[in-house]
Write a protein that holds these residues in place. Sequence first.
Motif, short mmCIF file in Angstrom:
data_model
loop_
_atom_site.label_atom_id
_atom_site.label_comp_id
_atom_site.label_asym_id
_atom_site.label_seq_id
_atom_site.Cartn_x
_atom_site.Cartn_y
_atom_site.Cartn_z
N GLN A 155 0.92 -1.21 0.11
CA GLN A 155 -0.07 0.08 -0.09
C GLN A 155 0.97 1.39 0.03
OE1 GLN A 155 -3.93 0.81 2.17
NE2 GLN A 155 -2.27 1.60 3.76
N LYS A 156 1.87 1.01 0.79
CA LYS A 156 2.73 2.43 0.89
C LYS A 156 3.49 2.66 -0.44
CE LYS A 156 6.87 4.18 3.61
NZ LYS A 156 7.98 3.82 4.54
N TYR A 157 4.12 1.70 -1.17
CA TYR A 157 4.60 1.84 -2.37
C TYR A 157 3.78 1.67 -3.51
CZ TYR A 157 8.87 2.08 0.88
OH TYR A 157 9.76 2.29 1.48
N ASN A 158 2.51 1.77 -3.34
CA ASN A 158 1.55 1.75 -4.72
C ASN A 158 1.77 0.40 -5.44
OD1 ASN A 158 -0.70 2.54 -6.01
ND2 ASN A 158 0.77 3.66 -7.49
N VAL A 159 1.83 -0.72 -4.93
CA VAL A 159 1.90 -1.87 -5.48
C VAL A 159 0.62 -2.77 -4.84
CG1 VAL A 159 3.24 -4.13 -5.80
CG2 VAL A 159 4.35 -2.06 -5.76
N VAL A 160 -0.11 -3.40 -6.02
CA VAL A 160 -1.30 -4.27 -5.65
C VAL A 160 -0.84 -5.45 -5.14
CG1 VAL A 160 -3.43 -5.28 -6.54
CG2 VAL A 160 -2.51 -2.81 -7.46
N PRO A 161 -1.39 -6.00 -3.90
CA PRO A 161 -1.02 -7.32 -3.24
C PRO A 161 -2.26 -8.20 -3.49
CG PRO A 161 -1.85 -5.74 -1.94
CD PRO A 161 -2.07 -5.04 -2.82
N ILE A 162 -1.80 -9.21 -3.90
CA ILE A 162 -2.78 -10.55 -4.19
C ILE A 162 -2.24 -11.79 -3.35
CG2 ILE A 162 -3.94 -12.11 -5.84
CD1 ILE A 162 -3.55 -10.19 -7.98
N VAL A 163 -3.18 -12.04 -2.41
CA VAL A 163 -2.71 -13.45 -1.68
C VAL A 163 -3.28 -14.52 -2.39
CG1 VAL A 163 -3.08 -14.51 0.74
CG2 VAL A 163 -2.71 -11.95 0.55
#
Length: 310
Positions: free
Chosen positions: A92-100
């Motif tokens: 979130q801080k570095y504007n990368v979308v996380p997908i678990v």
Amino acid sequence: MHKPILIAALLSLSASAMATTPPAPAPQTYASQLGTGIIVDWARTERGIREFDPLAVRDYQQRGFGHVRIRVTGEAMHQRLVHLQKIVEACQKYNVVPIVSYQAGSESDAQVVAWWTTTARYFAQRFPQLGFDILYEPSDKLSHAQLNALYEKAGKAIHKISPQRMVLISPQAYTQPDSLKWPDSATAPVMANWHLFPYGPVAVKGKRGWTTGTPAEKAAIRTRINNVLHWQQKTGHSSWVGAWSVGEVVKSGPTKQQIAFATFTACELQKAHLPFAVNGDGKFYDGEEGAWRPEMQPLLDAILRPQCTN
């Protein structure tokens, strides 16, 4: 006497909290935000967990990656969820979308649903860009009907807790998404996850691969992509290539054919506006050193910034 005032204050605080949490994007918007991603083991292996540094997320974003597919296995214990949250917060801080992405073993349907229920409760409605990829590798022991039934149960459990959470579902053997039965909820966000010839489209000596980029090899890739585009247009659903690779890379670095394969495929996917993730992080990034592997730079450039021809 003060009870109505207290209730009003609590309602005001609740409304304020909800207002600060933006709604999750629609599938089409979500897909457009993914760009090119990479599969990471920051929450799966002992080494990956030990070496994880939030600054690695910054490095990935600066290199050009738009999302990470975070492989997770084992029980959804609190300690693991706390670690997973650290990864999501860095994204979130570095504007990368996380997908678990849950890598199940011999777990039953009930255990898979329980895992996602626990994880969904932990994250609740926080981190609207966080996606839940129900199965990293759907078992080939499950029929299409059994797999669809599992997605229905898991999706319902997740969306009961977090109605706007993006859920990703994969067809058996990651083939075309035609066999997927969409979960019943009409408003819940869902995307399809499929794969695209990780070693190449044509069988050579019993193994799939890419030789010289023959017309047949290129046509096979374009056909697979066009079939998915037709499926998207017909159904109104969006999709994501959850994993793609150019095969094994030797220590000295990628071959010219691997770079050519990566360039052609990345160009075709970008032209089709289809997001994809490359497998996997340890091949390109040295987590212990916190640096990119220099011998892999030509292949990364081909994947992230391919020189496309018409």
